[in-house]
Design a protein around this motif. Structure first.
Motif, PDB file in Angstrom:
ATOM      1  N   GLN A  50      61.929   3.638 -23.566  1.00  0.00           N
ATOM      2  CA  GLN A  50      62.540   5.311 -23.367  1.00  0.00           C
ATOM      3  C   GLN A  50      62.127   6.145 -22.603  1.00  0.00           C
ATOM      4  N   GLY A  51      61.254   5.923 -22.250  1.00  0.00           N
ATOM      5  CA  GLY A  51      60.340   7.008 -21.137  1.00  0.00           C
ATOM      6  C   GLY A  51      60.325   8.063 -22.565  1.00  0.00           C
TER       7      GLY A  51
ATOM      8  N   ASN B  46      52.764   4.741 -14.014  1.00  0.00           N
ATOM      9  CA  ASN B  46      52.722   6.221 -14.011  1.00  0.00           C
ATOM     10  C   ASN B  46      52.730   6.232 -16.188  1.00  0.00           C
ATOM     11  N   ILE B  47      53.411   5.148 -16.434  1.00  0.00           N
ATOM     12  CA  ILE B  47      52.882   5.552 -17.826  1.00  0.00           C
ATOM     13  C   ILE B  47      51.253   5.499 -18.524  1.00  0.00           C
ATOM     14  N   ARG B  48      50.664   5.068 -17.567  1.00  0.00           N
ATOM     15  CA  ARG B  48      48.631   5.308 -17.363  1.00  0.00           C
ATOM     16  C   ARG B  48      48.513   6.557 -16.963  1.00  0.00           C
ATOM     17  N   ASP B  49      49.625   6.579 -15.677  1.00  0.00           N
ATOM     18  CA  ASP B  49      49.322   8.299 -14.914  1.00  0.00           C
ATOM     19  C   ASP B  49      48.582   9.204 -16.207  1.00  0.00           C
TER      20      ASP B  49
ATOM     21  N   VAL C  23      53.816  11.703 -28.815  1.00  0.00           N
ATOM     22  CA  VAL C  23      53.226  10.633 -28.215  1.00  0.00           C
ATOM     23  C   VAL C  23      53.956   9.981 -28.986  1.00  0.00           C
ATOM     24  N   GLN C  24      53.720   8.938 -28.135  1.00  0.00           N
ATOM     25  CA  GLN C  24      54.126   7.113 -28.492  1.00  0.00           C
ATOM     26  C   GLN C  24      53.911   6.531 -28.441  1.00  0.00           C
TER      27      GLN C  24
ATOM     28  N   SER D  86      59.636  10.167 -14.909  1.00  0.00           N
ATOM     29  CA  SER D  86      59.966   8.708 -14.878  1.00  0.00           C
ATOM     30  C   SER D  86      58.847   7.954 -15.294  1.00  0.00           C
ATOM     31  N   LEU D  87      58.882   7.904 -16.238  1.00  0.00           N
ATOM     32  CA  LEU D  87      57.620   6.367 -17.101  1.00  0.00           C
ATOM     33  C   LEU D  87      58.709   5.590 -17.846  1.00  0.00           C
ATOM     34  N   GLN D  88      59.755   5.933 -18.015  1.00  0.00           N
ATOM     35  CA  GLN D  88      60.292   4.061 -18.501  1.00  0.00           C
ATOM     36  C   GLN D  88      60.659   3.565 -17.583  1.00  0.00           C
TER      37      GLN D  88
END
Lengths: 113, 1090
Positions: free
Chosen positions: A24-25, A41-44, A15-16, A34-36
């Motif tokens: 920072q991913g 991608n973060i949303r997904d 959780v961030q 590879s969220l950074q």
């Protein structure tokens, strides 16, 4: 940390804040997701809907971590349950990596019951 | 090597990544390997090439010297080629050329092999569990893949062929033949050696894993272990539950996380392993640690955490190992499907409204929900509200105060256009009416909201029919289309897991045992033990399975009964089975219905049961607190109703909240102010002039049945003002009763307004009836014996001996019985006495006196009513009659009294007569004698007689007493002259008093004296006054009175009477000896009256 912007990783349940994911991913699955810097991608791959917070200090010495399958992860905040499913492409990647994906949506708990 | 061929394909030719090659061990091992190889080649070369042996050796040496690592081998090859040139190395010219090429060649080959070696090592590591890297590298080297995929050996051959081509065609043949063969052998040997060294490699891999392991994503090996093997043991740290402010759990955990982070860098990091909360506002969070002190250290000073509660109460609790998994148990979020009904949690405006999932985003979190909008089109908007800088907060605040939320209604674009056109936009769509209003989407009247799953409730949605129909009615063609599938989706969750009974045929459809079928043998909690009948290794064995993954199995042709759902109790034959949905044809009406298998059971009985309906046709039912309706048509699972507003609709039976029992004698006023009641015929005063029978009156609403009509089953609804009663059948008789008291001549006699009845005398203290054994005289419980538990002025609660039941009976209907003998007691004496103390008798008597002049005898004999009406002393009587059971008995227990009187009564007169003065008799015997005396009024006398007698003779002993009493007077009359009053007409006045005393023994009222007094009406009236005076006398207690009072002479009589009344046989003798009587009396009396 305001509760609002928090997101939980669908793969490792860390959780961030969204901003942290962006900067920072994911501390555990960055190599796969590879969220950074990748908002999409973060949303997904992360979800705002999660339940239960676990502050993980000692991943190796903790039963909670073992039970939640967090014992190989880095210390930090994790969710007990994350609602949402990884997109299929990501799932495929995960599987190609030879990782058994355990959904964090509470199904794990039911296996036991 | 071959083992890894396919896996490593992409890795070949990989210029060894820094991370790997930098490894010391690896390098060493490689060096060792290559040197060993070089050595082996030496040998080969020696064997094959006899000529160039020396040269080769010479040539080899530099290779060996320089051959740190892979070069050695390359030299080997070069060697082979250099054979032809012989001494090439030394000479230099040719040789250089060749060698140069050869070295190139060698380097290529060499590299190849070296790489292979490295790869092998790497792959070793990779195979153990480093998938990620491979991926990464694969990406990097994608252009090299083609070459890399070529198999080693062929590869080499090809290369061997190719490269020499470039170099020297002549060289080719020789070298080829020589090399090819040799290499194979070498490599085989190498492989063996490598096998040995693998152990080392594995170690290496472990080290790698150690080093990089943390960066792994979901650990595959951990995930494989089922959770049940992860159950906590004693070695695991313990978990403590710590109090905190409810609702602040998250914040507390976050604060602790922060502390963990802060302290992690210091010399004293926190020792707890984890700290967590469960996502519920339970007022607890949990800390996992080895020692409690660590917990305290982590938690101390954290805001909202209360490790120690005020007052020294412990705020920290140890969680037992067995409960630990439960702490972390999470329930799977229901996966929403399109069409499922949900309840909205947010926004507040739609809180708890029903919504239907319209779309679910693939992430399972974002959903679109369709709801019936609640809009007022700006009606309640405060135009003057100051707009804040950011606007939002203020509006939110204002919205809260905005009065009631509008009712749910489909979006109406016309209305929006009319009232609030600014915010309305139409979105052009081909087939849908799509609007945006205030930034929200309205399609076909519904509001579509994008929400997150946590903004809706998915559990216990329980959609009500009204709500569901709202959604159903939205069809464009106007047809109501209830999406039963969607409904069932929602209902599925609400219905608890089905019940299994031993013997049920079940199958497992979930989990690893999926597919097993068999019969349930045992059901224990959620676990069903199944005897497997399906083919397989488990056949015949018993398997336990959780209910969750079970469903009942049926075959086509099975005869089943529906045990749940709306088709409950339907019986039929299975015609189709699809998963857990089973179609059956009902026996009752050969209808095809589809139900879930969990709602079915194999039917033992055949034939459809009609099922017992809770409601009947034309029942008045309640829909909600404010709405009543009448059932106009009944179906199995639904019924058609007509509600009080005249709306007719079909509802499910389950939506009827209750039946309204018809109020007995409910009355309504019609248009003319006449009353009507149910059953009356009414006409509609206006409108269609309908007519019908009034079925129900509910407040102002009438439900009327007109059989001539077909609509609504002939029922129509109207308001009370709209109808006229046609025939007020039976209306007047009951309620418009005339005031009888006004028509009563007897009451008129007293002149003018009838005086209000005397308030019933109060008896203070405990009612003497309580605890008495009584028998009921009349009614359903007639003849039953019981004990009086409680009394009011008019009623008594009697506990029946027979039934163990408390009944409420009019006191009049009770006869006091002796609990031991069952003999009837005259409790009246006491009551009468009690009452006698009151003013009633006196008043009564006075009045009586007044009344007497009139038509005394008839009046008197005219039965009780007139007396009651006249309010004369009779009331004293009447009242006592009505109230005191004893008196009542007197009034109404003719039978026993009669029977006895038959004997005794018969005697009495004889007696009286025999004893001379009849006058005495009247006195003594009370009324009876008087009748005897007045004889003429035989008819009239009967009631009186009864009363008198009963008073006297409720008990058998009394008969004796009576006799005695009758006798007693005699004595006195003769000697003491206490009887005198009786004797002397003059003193009949005194007689009156006696009754005064009498009332308390009830006989007095017998009024017997009165008749006696009848002779001297005048005097009577006068003397009757004292009577009340007398009444108190008994109040003093029996004893004094006889002593003091001149009337004392009466005393004996009552005394005797008492004796009789109490059924003391002892008293019976008393009569024999006069002196004793008072004694006995006194004795008796004392306790009685105290």
């Amino acid at each position: 940390m305001s509760t609002r912007s928090l997101r939980a990783c669908l793969l490792c349940s860390v959780v961030q804040a969204e901003s942290v994911f962006k900067q920072q991913g994911c501390p555990n699955c960055e190599s796969i997701l590879s969220l950074q810097g990748n908002i999409e991608n973060i949303r997904d791959c992360t979800s705002t809907v999660f339940e239960g917070l676990i502050a993980l200090n000692d991943p190796n010495g903790s039963w909670v971590a073992k039970w939640q399958r967090l014992d190989s992860y880095s210390p930090g905040m994790y969710a007990m349950k994350v609602v949402g499913v990884l997109p299929d492409e990501i799932l495929k990647t995960v599987e190609e990596e030879g990782i058994t994906y355990v959904p964090r949506d509470g199904t794990g708990g039911e296996e036991v019951a | 090597m071959e083992d890894f061929n396919d896996v490593e394909s992409d890795n070949e030719f990989n210029p060894a990544p820094a991370e790997d090659s930098g490894d010391e061990k690896q390098t060493q091992s490689r060096a060792r390997q290559s040197s060993s190889r070089a050595r082996s080649r030496d040998v080969d070369v020696d064997a094959d090439d006899d000529d160039g042996e020396d040269d080769a050796k010479v040539a080899l040496s530099p290779g060996k010297v320089s051959g740190a690592g892979g070069d050695a081998e390359g030299d080997d090859d070069v060697n082979g080629e250099a054979d032809d040139d012989a001494n090439g190395e030394v000479e230099g010219e040719n040789g250089e050329d060749d060698e140069g090429e050869g070295e190139d060649l060698g380097a290529g080959d060499d590299d190849d092999e070296d790489d292979e070696d490295e790869d092998e090592e790497e792959d070793e590591a990779d195979a153990v569990g480093r998938p990620r890297k491979r991926q990464k590298r694969g990406r990097r080297n994608q252009f090299l893949d083609v070459e890399a995929e070529v198999d080693d050996e062929e590869d080499e051959e090809e290369e061997d062929e190719d490269i020499p081509d470039e170099v020297h065609p002549d060289d080719l043949l020789d070298r080829h033949a020589a090399n090819e063969h040799d290499d194979r052998a070498h490599r085989e040997l190498d492989r063996d050696r490598e096998l040995v060294s693998q152990v080392e490699v594995e170690k290496l891999a472990a080290a790698m894993k150690e080093k990089y392991g943390r960066n792994r994503a979901a650990q595959s090996d951990a995930a494989v272990i089922p959770q049940r093997l992860l159950l906590p043991t004693v070695e695991d740290p313990t978990i403590w539950a710590v109090h905190c402010k409810p609702g602040k759990e998250k914040e507390v955990v976050m604060s602790i996380m922060k502390r963990i982070m802060d302290r992690g860098k210091t010399r004293e990091p926190l020792q707890i392993t984890t700290c967590f909360e469960r996502g519920e506002a339970t007022g607890f969070f949990y800390v996992e640690a080895r020692r409690q002190a660590d917990v305290m250290e982590a938690v101390d000073g954290i805001q909202n955490a209360w490790p120690r509660k005020a007052g020294g109460e412990v705020g920290t609790m140890l969680i037992s190992i067995s409960e630990m998994p439960d702490l972390l148990k999470t329930r799977k979020t229901k996966i929403l499907e399109v069409g499922t009904y949900v309840r909205i949690r947010k926004p507040q405006l739609y809180h708890m409204d029903l919504g239907q999932v319209d779309y679910v985003e693939s992430n399972g979190v974002d959903i679109t929900v369709k709801v019936v909008p609640r809009l007022d089109y700006g009606a309640n908007e405060d135009l003057n509200a100051a707009l804040d800088a950011n606007g939002k907060r203020k509006r939110g605040f204002a919205a809260q105060n905005k009065g009631p939320r509008p009712p749910p209604k489909l979006f109406n674009s016309d209305e929006a256009k009319k009232r609030d056109p600014r915010n309305l936009n139409q979105v052009r769509m081909v087939d849908k009416k799509h609007w945006t209003y205030k930034g929200k989407d309205y399609i076909n009247g519904f509001l579509y909201m994008d929400m997150k799953v946590n903004q809706v409730y998915t559990d216990s949605v329980e959609p009500r029919l009204e709500e569901v129909t709202m959604f159903a009615a939205g069809q464009e063609d106007g047809t109501e289309n209830l999406d039963l599938h969607a409904l069932s989706q929602s209902l599925k969750a609400s219905t608890s897991s089905s019940d299994y009974l031993p013997g049920d045929r079940v199958e497992i459809y979930q989990g690893e045992q999926s597919g097993l079928a068999g019969r349930a043998v045992k059901v224990h909690g959620d676990i069903v033990t199944i005897k497997v009948s399906s083919e397989g290794p488990l056949k015949g064995k018993e398997v336990e399975a959780p209910k969750k993954g079970l469903r009942k199995a049926f075959n086509e042709g099975d005869h089943v009964k529906v045990i749940g759902g709306k088709y409950m109790d339907e019986v039929g034959m299975v015609t189709r089975v699809k998963d857990d949905r089973i179609t059956l044809v009902t026996d009752a009406n050969t209808e095809s219905i589809t139900v879930f298998s969990k709602d079915l059971r194999e039917a033992a009985d055949s034939g459809g049961t009609t099922g017992t309906m809770k409601w009947d046709l034309y029942d008045l039912i309640m829909l909600d607190a404010a709405t009543a309706a009448i059932i106009t048509q009944l179906d199995r699972e639904s019924c058609r109703i007509l509600d009080q507003n005249g709306n007719s609709r079909t509802i499910l039976n389950s939506h009827i909240s209750g039946r309204i029992d018809p109020r007995h004698g409910a009355i309504a006023q019609d248009a003319n102010g006449n009353e009507m009641r149910t059953g009356d015929l009414v006409n509609e005063s206006g409108g269609e002039g309908r007519t019908g029978k009034l079925l129900h009156i509910h407040r102002q609403t009438l439900f009327i049945l007109d059989r001539g009509q077909t609509a609504n089953g002939g029922i129509w609804v109207t308001r009370t003002q709209n109808v006229m009663s046609v025939a007020a059948k039976g209306a007047s008789a009951i309620n418009t009763g005339r005031d009888l008291s006004k028509m009563n001549p007897a009451m008129q006699i007293n002149g003018g307004a009838p005086q209000p009845m005397m308030p019933p005398p109060r008896i203070f203290g405990r009612d003497k009836m309580i605890g008495k054994t009584v028998s009921v005289r009349k009614g359903v419980y007639k003849g039953l014996l019981g004990i009086v538990k409680d009394t009011t002025e008019t009623e008594a609660r009697v506990e029946l001996h027979t039934k163990n039941k408390l009944i409420t009976v009019n006191r009049d209907l009770l006869i006091v019985k002796d609990p031991a003998t069952g003999a009837t007691l005259d409790i009246n004496g006491r009551f009468g006495g009690g009452r006698g103390r009151g003013s009633t008798p006196s008043g009564g008597q006075t009045r009586y006196g007044g009344a007497t002049p009139g038509a005394r005898v008839p009046d008197w004999g005219g039965a009780r009513t007139p007396m009651g009406a006249s309010g004369s002393r009779t009331p004293a009587w009447g009242m006592s009659g009505s109230r005191t059971p004893a008196a009542a008995a007197g009034g109404r227990t003719p039978a026993p009294a009669w029977g006895r009187s038959g004997g005794d009564g018969g005697k009495t007169p004889a007696w009286g007569q025999g004893d001379g003065s009849r006058t005495v008799n009247p006195y003594t015997d009370g009324s009876r004698t008087s009748y005897g005396g007045s004889g003429g009024a035989a008819n009239v006398s009967v009631p009186l007689f009864f009363s008198a007698e009963s008073l006297y003779l409720t008990t058998p002993p009394r008969t004796k007493a009576w006799g005695s009493s009758s006798r007693t007077p005699f004595h006195p009359s003769a000697g003491v002259g206490s009887r005198t009053p009786a004797y002397q007409p003059n003193q009949s006045a005194y007689n009156a008093p006696t009754p005064g005393a009498g009332p308390y023994s009830a006989p007095t009222p017998g009024g017997a004296p009165t008749p006696a007094g009848a002779h001297t009406p005048g005097a009577h009236g006068a003397y009757s006054a004292p009577t009340p005076y007398d009444a108190p006398t008994p109040g003093y207690g029996g004893a004094p009175t006889p002593a003091a009072g001149g009337m004392g002479m009466d005393q004996p009589t009552p005394g005797a009477r008492y004796g009789g009344a109490y059924g003391t046989p002892a008293a019976a003798p008393t009569p024999g000896a006069y002196p004793e009587t008072p004694g006995g009396f006194a004795d008796d009396d004392g306790p009685r009256w105290e």
